[in-house]
Design a protein around this motif. Structure first.
Motif, PDB file in Angstrom:
ATOM      1  N   ALA A   1      22.107   5.118 -14.374  1.00  0.00           N
ATOM      2  CA  ALA A   1      21.322   4.281 -13.451  1.00  0.00           C
ATOM      3  C   ALA A   1      21.694   4.561 -12.004  1.00  0.00           C
ATOM      4  N   LEU A   2      22.962   4.851 -11.747  1.00  0.00           N
ATOM      5  CA  LEU A   2      23.398   5.165 -10.387  1.00  0.00           C
ATOM      6  C   LEU A   2      22.847   6.508  -9.920  1.00  0.00           C
ATOM      7  N   ALA A   3      22.869   7.492 -10.814  1.00  0.00           N
ATOM      8  CA  ALA A   3      22.447   8.848 -10.451  1.00  0.00           C
ATOM      9  C   ALA A   3      21.561   9.393 -11.562  1.00  0.00           C
ATOM     10  N   PRO A   4      20.313   9.050 -11.587  1.00  0.00           N
ATOM     11  CA  PRO A   4      19.411   9.450 -12.668  1.00  0.00           C
ATOM     12  C   PRO A   4      19.439  10.956 -12.923  1.00  0.00           C
ATOM     13  N   GLY A   5      19.631  11.302 -14.194  1.00  0.00           N
ATOM     14  CA  GLY A   5      19.639  12.705 -14.576  1.00  0.00           C
ATOM     15  C   GLY A   5      20.937  13.435 -14.268  1.00  0.00           C
ATOM     16  N   ARG A   6      21.921  12.725 -13.709  1.00  0.00           N
ATOM     17  CA  ARG A   6      23.156  13.413 -13.296  1.00  0.00           C
ATOM     18  C   ARG A   6      24.414  12.785 -13.901  1.00  0.00           C
ATOM     19  N   SER A   7      24.267  11.958 -14.914  1.00  0.00           N
ATOM     20  CA  SER A   7      25.438  11.270 -15.463  1.00  0.00           C
ATOM     21  C   SER A   7      26.423  12.244 -16.121  1.00  0.00           C
ATOM     22  N   LEU A   8      25.912  13.227 -16.858  1.00  0.00           N
ATOM     23  CA  LEU A   8      26.811  14.208 -17.471  1.00  0.00           C
ATOM     24  C   LEU A   8      27.493  15.053 -16.408  1.00  0.00           C
ATOM     25  N   GLU A   9      26.757  15.362 -15.357  1.00  0.00           N
ATOM     26  CA  GLU A   9      27.352  16.089 -14.239  1.00  0.00           C
ATOM     27  C   GLU A   9      28.464  15.263 -13.598  1.00  0.00           C
ATOM     28  N   ALA A  10      28.263  13.956 -13.500  1.00  0.00           N
ATOM     29  CA  ALA A  10      29.269  13.082 -12.904  1.00  0.00           C
ATOM     30  C   ALA A  10      30.568  13.127 -13.703  1.00  0.00           C
ATOM     31  N   ALA A  11      30.429  13.129 -15.031  1.00  0.00           N
ATOM     32  CA  ALA A  11      31.624  13.215 -15.867  1.00  0.00           C
ATOM     33  C   ALA A  11      32.340  14.543 -15.658  1.00  0.00           C
ATOM     34  N   ASP A  12      31.582  15.619 -15.536  1.00  0.00           N
ATOM     35  CA  ASP A  12      32.186  16.927 -15.290  1.00  0.00           C
ATOM     36  C   ASP A  12      32.881  16.961 -13.934  1.00  0.00           C
ATOM     37  N   LEU A  13      32.271  16.336 -12.944  1.00  0.00           N
ATOM     38  CA  LEU A  13      32.877  16.298 -11.610  1.00  0.00           C
ATOM     39  C   LEU A  13      34.184  15.510 -11.620  1.00  0.00           C
ATOM     40  N   LEU A  14      34.227  14.438 -12.407  1.00  0.00           N
ATOM     41  CA  LEU A  14      35.457  13.652 -12.498  1.00  0.00           C
ATOM     42  C   LEU A  14      36.579  14.512 -13.094  1.00  0.00           C
ATOM     43  N   ALA A  15      36.254  15.286 -14.101  1.00  0.00           N
ATOM     44  CA  ALA A  15      37.251  16.189 -14.681  1.00  0.00           C
ATOM     45  C   ALA A  15      37.742  17.191 -13.649  1.00  0.00           C
ATOM     46  N   GLU A  16      36.814  17.712 -12.884  1.00  0.00           N
ATOM     47  CA  GLU A  16      37.182  18.676 -11.848  1.00  0.00           C
ATOM     48  C   GLU A  16      38.089  18.052 -10.799  1.00  0.00           C
ATOM     49  N   GLU A  17      37.782  16.834 -10.389  1.00  0.00           N
ATOM     50  CA  GLU A  17      38.580  16.155  -9.372  1.00  0.00           C
ATOM     51  C   GLU A  17      40.020  15.924  -9.839  1.00  0.00           C
ATOM     52  N   LEU A  18      40.204  15.682 -11.128  1.00  0.00           N
ATOM     53  CA  LEU A  18      41.518  15.328 -11.659  1.00  0.00           C
ATOM     54  C   LEU A  18      42.249  16.505 -12.308  1.00  0.00           C
TER      55      LEU A  18
END
Length: 483
Positions: free
Chosen positions: A214-231
């Protein structure tokens, strides 16, 4: 720490402050992800990063309040938002807002949005696991280098190989060290594989990523990948709230490491017994003493490593029990049961690795004691060779029948030689042949190629330091004293 000696060697990697900081790091990384998705501006990232320092939070209060929600994320978030509010009150001109869905959102509303408590704790534990595996790998690398030096130096230092607690054949301490080295290099490879696979957890309340979508339509899986990258973690490709394989995999490699270290420590503890006296820990001021017996010099570090190896499998078993009882989309108790055993397992193994590194780096090898035990066993130590060789000679069967009871009695060489001569004339077996036949150094099998293979494998590692090894003595089996 009072009942877990050496805990300070862990560097606080699993203490309450470290756990709190890991959770705060997850929240900060998630805000950075929102920034990369265009949901918050730079000032939000700066404000949250400043507030997310563990020392700014009341750790004891967060711990007390954790019971109310069943985990510490809820009170941690309350504390973080309170600090953010105080920062904004102190500087109201700094109007930090986020821009989700086209509407202004208060700063503290940007924190944690889209995540659930399990996302934060699971990811924080993976971060702690990653740091622990890095520390563990460093200790094992140093210990392995020490073993490589010992294997190189003692490749022909003869000693008694024991099976089922009894003398069996001659071997060398170099091969023993090479065997230990191979075991440590094996687990180092497994640690590296596990380190690279520790995943981020990002699924939202029920593993559907609904709020994130809901926050980023169509980009939720990308968000999870970005979190992995950040950490600096791996992306699992999906939430794993009730698939606890990442936790059990981490636990399993820690148990495997404890097994390998415990076996080495057990050998050292046994060899340090006065009646054996082949190995000793390097003396250190104030270490190894007894509260009542002044003569004691206990191999305390090896004892502590053994204690970790004894406990580790049981801690790992709890993780597997919990994994098998995870239900629905979020576990009801089995998840909570993981936290204590996992953190204790991490701490115990990291500490044990540091202790073992110190033991191996200063191990005292008494080559005289090793040779003395070889001589005490006598020709019986090469009975396999004697009987096989003699059986193939003329009149060998009769000689073998006479030799067997004598060898069982661990005959001295001076007793065995006349017996061999009684059945086998010099034309069949010369005095020189008998001397060679009874020499334990002539029945070491493939000890040196095995040592070379272990060293070659170790030296091929990217972090190897073969140049740090001194040249081996030309005849270390005849060395006197200790090394």
């Amino acid at each position: 720490m009072l009942l877990e000696p050496g805990t300070e060697r862990s560097g606080g990697i699993t203490d309450d402050r470290a756990v709190l900081q890991a959770m705060l790091d997850v929240e900060t990384a998630w805000v950075r992800v929102q920034h990369r998705l265009g949901l918050v501006d730079d000032r939000v990232v700066t404000a949250v990063t400043t507030a997310a320092e563990a020392d700014r939070h009341d750790l004891a209060q967060i711990a007390r309040a954790a019971e109310d929600g069943g985990n510490s994320v809820i009170p941690m978030l309350a504390s973080l938002r309170e600090i953010l509010h105080e920062q904004h009150t102190a500087d109201p001109s700094d109007a930090v807002h986020s821009v989700g869905q086209g509407a202004a959102v208060d700063l503290d509303g940007a924190v944690h949005r889209g995540l659930t408590s399990q996302d934060v704790i699971d990811t924080a534990l993976m971060c702690i696991g990653a740091r622990a595996l890095d520390a563990l790998g460093a200790s094992l690398a140093s210990g392995a280098d020490a073993l490589a030096r010992l294997a190189h130096e003692h490749r022909r230092t003869v000693r008694v190989a024991r099976t089922l607690g009894q003398p069996a054949l001659p071997t060398t301490f170099g091969l023993t060290a090479a065997d230990w080295l191979t075991a440590l290099d094996d687990v180092r490879d497994e640690l590296a594989d596990t380190r690279g696979s520790l995943p981020v957890q990002c699924g939202g309340a029920a593993g559907t990523l609904a709020a994130i979508e809901a926050l980023a339509p169509g980009r939720s899986l990308e968000a999870a990948d970005l979190l992995a990258e950040e950490l600096g973690l791996a992306s699992h490709g999906r939430p794993w709230h009730t698939d606890r394989a990442p936790v059990t995999r981490l636990g399993d490699v820690l148990v495997r490491t404890a097994d390998a270290m415990g076996r080495i420590a057990a050998d050292i503890v046994l060899s340090a017994r006065l009646e054996i006296g082949e190995l000793r820990e390097r003396p250190a001021e104030g270490r190894g003493g007894s509260s009542t017996l002044p003569q004691k010099q206990n191999p305390v570090l090896s004892v502590l490593v053994r204690s970790a190896a004894i406990e580790a499998p049981h801690l790992g078993a709890v993780l597997h029990s919990a994994a098998g009882l995870a239900v629905d989309e979020r576990p009801d108790g089995s998840w909570h049961a993981e936290w204590g055993p996992l953190l204790r397992l991490v701490r115990r193994v990291v500490v044990a690795a540091a202790q073992l590194d110190e033991v191996l780096s200063g191990l005292v090898v008494d080559v005289d004691a090793m040779r003395r035990h070889v001589d005490e066993v006598g020709p019986a130590l090469v009975s396999e060779r004697v009987l096989t060789t003699v059986a193939a000679l003329p009149n060998g069967a009769a000689a073998v029948a006479a030799l067997r009871p004598v060898l069982r009695g661990r005959a001295r060489a001076r007793h065995l030689t006349p017996l061999l001569r009684a059945y086998l004339p010099e034309a069949v077996l010369s005095d020189a042949d008998i001397e060679d036949l009874l020499d334990p150094l002539q029945y070491l099998g493939a000890t040196e190629p095995l040592i070379d293979r272990a060293l070659a494998r170790h030296d091929a590692r990217p972090d190897a330091r073969p140049d740090a090894r001194p040249d081996a003595p030309e005849h270390p089996d005849s060395s006197q004293g200790e090394t």
